[in-house]
Design an enzyme around this catalytic site. Structure first.
Site, mmCIF file in Angstrom:
data_model
loop_
_atom_site.group_PDB
_atom_site.id
_atom_site.type_symbol
_atom_site.label_atom_id
_atom_site.label_comp_id
_atom_site.label_asym_id
_atom_site.label_seq_id
_atom_site.Cartn_x
_atom_site.Cartn_y
_atom_site.Cartn_z
ATOM 1 N N ARG A 37 0.828 -1.213 0.000
ATOM 2 C CA ARG A 37 0.000 0.000 0.000
ATOM 3 C C ARG A 37 0.857 1.255 0.000
ATOM 4 O O ARG A 37 2.016 1.231 0.386
ATOM 5 C CB ARG A 37 -0.939 0.034 1.197
ATOM 6 C CG ARG A 37 -0.258 0.126 2.566
ATOM 7 C CD ARG A 37 -0.143 1.550 3.121
ATOM 8 N NE ARG A 37 0.626 1.636 4.348
ATOM 9 C CZ ARG A 37 1.931 1.902 4.392
ATOM 10 N NH1 ARG A 37 2.631 2.057 3.273
ATOM 11 N NH2 ARG A 37 2.570 1.969 5.552
ATOM 12 N N GLU A 43 -1.060 10.190 8.409
ATOM 13 C CA GLU A 43 0.133 9.443 8.860
ATOM 14 C C GLU A 43 0.267 9.501 10.371
ATOM 15 O O GLU A 43 0.147 10.572 10.973
ATOM 16 C CB GLU A 43 1.362 10.064 8.187
ATOM 17 C CG GLU A 43 2.407 9.059 7.824
ATOM 18 C CD GLU A 43 1.919 8.076 6.752
ATOM 19 O OE1 GLU A 43 1.464 6.979 7.142
ATOM 20 O OE2 GLU A 43 1.997 8.402 5.568
ATOM 21 N N HIS A 44 0.533 8.322 10.932
ATOM 22 C CA HIS A 44 0.641 8.177 12.391
ATOM 23 C C HIS A 44 -0.678 8.555 13.069
ATOM 24 O O HIS A 44 -0.677 9.079 14.185
ATOM 25 C CB HIS A 44 1.817 8.986 12.955
ATOM 26 C CG HIS A 44 3.148 8.363 12.592
ATOM 27 N ND1 HIS A 44 3.684 7.324 13.298
ATOM 28 C CD2 HIS A 44 4.001 8.620 11.574
ATOM 29 C CE1 HIS A 44 4.838 6.972 12.734
ATOM 30 N NE2 HIS A 44 5.047 7.739 11.685
ATOM 31 N N SER A 140 4.621 -1.497 2.971
ATOM 32 C CA SER A 140 3.898 -2.575 3.664
ATOM 33 C C SER A 140 4.148 -3.962 3.091
ATOM 34 O O SER A 140 3.212 -4.745 2.873
ATOM 35 C CB SER A 140 2.388 -2.308 3.663
ATOM 36 O OG SER A 140 2.096 -1.331 4.579
ATOM 37 N N SER A 141 5.405 -4.258 2.854
ATOM 38 C CA SER A 141 5.728 -5.618 2.423
ATOM 39 C C SER A 141 5.316 -6.609 3.511
ATOM 40 O O SER A 141 4.815 -7.702 3.216
ATOM 41 C CB SER A 141 7.223 -5.756 2.111
ATOM 42 O OG SER A 141 7.993 -5.304 3.202
ATOM 43 N N ASP A 186 -2.316 -0.799 7.502
ATOM 44 C CA ASP A 186 -1.677 -1.562 6.426
ATOM 45 C C ASP A 186 -2.444 -2.852 6.146
ATOM 46 O O ASP A 186 -2.634 -3.241 4.992
ATOM 47 C CB ASP A 186 -0.227 -1.904 6.808
ATOM 48 C CG ASP A 186 0.568 -0.665 7.175
ATOM 49 O OD1 ASP A 186 0.122 0.452 6.845
ATOM 50 O OD2 ASP A 186 1.626 -0.815 7.812
ATOM 51 N N TYR A 236 9.212 4.477 16.627
ATOM 52 C CA TYR A 236 7.778 4.240 16.419
ATOM 53 C C TYR A 236 7.046 3.980 17.749
ATOM 54 O O TYR A 236 6.071 4.662 18.067
ATOM 55 C CB TYR A 236 7.585 3.099 15.421
ATOM 56 C CG TYR A 236 6.151 2.879 14.994
ATOM 57 C CD1 TYR A 236 5.639 3.511 13.865
ATOM 58 C CD2 TYR A 236 5.296 2.054 15.715
ATOM 59 C CE1 TYR A 236 4.313 3.324 13.467
ATOM 60 C CE2 TYR A 236 3.982 1.861 15.330
ATOM 61 C CZ TYR A 236 3.499 2.493 14.200
ATOM 62 O OH TYR A 236 2.192 2.299 13.822
#
Ligand code: GLA
Length: 392
Positions: A37, A43-44, A140-141, A186, A236
Site C-alpha cells: 500500500r 500518517e501516524h 507494507s511488504s 496496512d 515508532y
C-alpha cells in the site's frame, strides 16, 4: 526515464509456481495475492483511532501451495532477506506447542498469522512466497505477507470471522511475532483495497469508504529514497506512547477525541514534546477528512496542499522525516504539474508519495533522479484491489 514497473501478478505467480515445482516436486493447487500500500494522507493517525487514506498497490505478495497430511508446514521464499535461509519447516501449532518467533525473520509474519488464525484445525501445507513489494521500503511488504498468509489459510480452513477481525489477526501477528506495535491501516488496506479507489478508513469504527481515484489525467508517483534509518524501529513505539500519554493527560481515550481547542486549552498538562506530537495527530486527522472531500470533488490542488502540510507537520512536530525524504519532497514540489508530495509510512526513510498530472510524471522522475543525493527508485501504480484468490 521509465518508472520501475512491478512484474505482472501473472509473472510473479509463474515464478512462484516454478519454484514450488522445483522445491516440492509437484504443482501447487492454491494461489492467493495481497497488495502493498501507499498512504496518501493520514500518517501516524491509525494508532490514535484516527482517519487514514491509503490505496492498495499493483505491487503484491503471492503465496502458492498445497495442503499436506503429515502435520508439517514448509515455506520457501523467492525473495532475498539479507543472509537468512529461504526455507523453513515447522509443525502445525497445537495448544501444547504454539509457534514462537525465531529465524528466519521473514517467516515470523507467516508464523504469527498461523498462530493467531481464528479457525481450525489447520492442516499442514507447503507454500512458496514471492513478492514485488520492495522489502523494508515503507510500502507494507510485511502486511502484504501477513494478509497473503491469512487469505491462503482461508482456502485451507475457512474462517467465519467479521472482515475487520481478519485485519486484527494480521496486526496481532505483527505485534507478537515481529515486535512492531503497528496500527491497523496496512492490514486493512491490503485486505480491502478497491481498484480505482483510495480507501478512507476510520480506525476507531473500522468503517471504510472508497474514494474514487481513477482520473487518467492524474498519477500517483512513489519515490523510494532507498534509505532506511535504524531509528525508525525504536522511535515508532516511542511516538505511540507519547500519543497515549498526551490523550491520558487530556482526560481522553485517544487523540481522536481531542480537537485543536482542547489541545490548546490543555497545553500545560502536556510536555512540550507531547504537545507537538498531539498537534500533529489532531491536525492530521482533520487534514485527512478534508483531503478525502477534496479528492471526491477532484480538487487535486487542495489535496496537494494538504499533502504538503502533512509532510511539514511530520517533519517539524512529529519528527519522523529525514533529510533524504525532505529533499525528495522539495525536488518533487519544484516540478510543474505536481500537486503535492509528502513522506509516506512510518518515516525515517522509505518512500515519498507525490500526486501529479499524469503528463508530468516523466519530467518529475528525471528531475528527482538528477538532483537527489542518493539513488531513487520510482513506482507509478494505479489504485488496485485488495487480497484475492488467484486462478492457477
Ligand atoms: C507504519 C505502521 C502503520 C502506521 C504508519 C504510520 O506503516 O505499520 O500502522 O502507523 O506506520 O502512519
Amino acid at each position: 526515464m521509465a518508472a520501475s514497473w512491478e512484474p505482472e501478478v501473472g509473472a510473479l505467480l509463474e515464478e512462484a509456481r516454478r519454484t514450488f515445482h522445483k522445491e516440492f516436486g509437484s504443482a501447487p493447487t492454491l494461489a492467493v495475492s495481497a497488495p502493498g500500500r501507499v498512504n496518501l494522507i493520514g500518517e501516524h493517525t491509525d494508532y490514535n483511532d484516527g482517519l487514514v487514506l491509503p490505496m492498495a498497490l499493483e505491487l503484491v505478495t503471492v503465496m502458492v501451495g498445497i495442503p499436506r497430511l503429515d502435520g508439517l508446514i514448509s515455506l520457501v521464499t523467492t525473495s532475498e532477506y539479507a543472509d537468512e535461509p529461504r526455507q523453513v519447516e515447522f509443525p502445525v501449532p497445537t495448544a501444547e506447542q504454539p509457534l514462537e518467533p525465531g529465524m528466519p525473520r521473514w517467516a515470523n509474519y507467516v508464523k504469527g498469522v498461523i498462530q493467531h488464525y481464528p479457525a481450525g484445525p489447520l492442516p499442514g501445507f507447503s507454500a512458496v512466497v514471492a513478492s514485488s513489494v520492495p522489502l523494508g521500503g515503507g510500502l507494507s511488504s510485511s502486511a502484504s505477507l501477513e494478509v497473503a498468509t491469512y487469505t491462503f489459510l482461508q482456502q485451507l480452513c475457512p474462517d467465519s470471522g467479521a472482515a475487520a477481525t481478519r485485519a486484527q489477526v494480521c496486526q496481532r501477528a505483527e505485534h507478537s511475532f515481529a515486535g512492531v506495535p503497528c496500527g491497523i491501516m496496512d492490514q486493512l488496506i491490503s485486505l480491502f483495497g478497491q481498484k480505482g479507489h483510495a480507501l478512507l478508513i476510520d480506525c476507531r469504527s473500522l468503517e471504510t469508504r472508497p474514494v474514487p481515484l481513477s482520473d487518467p489525467g492524474v498519477a500517483v508517483l512513489i519515490t523510494n529514497s532507498n534509505v532506511r534509518h535504524s531509528l525508525g524501529s525504536s522511535e515508532y513505539p516511542i511516538r505511540r506512547r507519547q500519543c497515549e500519554l498526551a490523550a491520558k493527560a487530556l482526560g481522553k481515550k485517544s487523540l481522536r477525541e481531542v480537537d485543536m481547542k482542547d489541545l490548546e486549552a490543555g497545553k500545560e498538562l502536556l510536555t512540550k514534546e507531547e504537545h507537538r506530537r498531539a498537534r500533529h495527530v489532531v491536525g492530521e486527522i482533520q487534514r485527512t477528512s478534508e483531503a478525502a472531500a477534496a479528492l471526491s470533488a477532484s480538487n487535486y490542488k487542495a489535496f496537494g496542499r494538504l499533502m504538503v502540510e502533512s509532510h511539514n507537520s511530520l517533519r517539524d512536530d512529529y519528527e519522523v522525516s529525514c533529510p533524504e525524504l525532505d529533499q525528495l519532497v522539495t525536488l518533487a514540489l519544484s516540478v510543474p504539474g505536481v500537486y503535492g508530495s509528502r513522506m509516506t509510512g512510518g518515516g525515517f526513510g522509505g518512500c515519498t508519495v507525490t500526486l501529479l498530472e499524469a503528463d508530468a510524471a516523466t519530467r518529475a522522475m528525471q528531475h528527482i533522479q538528477e538532483q537527489y543525493k542518493g539513488t531513487a527508485t520510482f513506482y507509478l501504480s494505479k489504485a488496485a484491489d485488495g487480497a484475492k484468490v488467484q486462478p492457477l
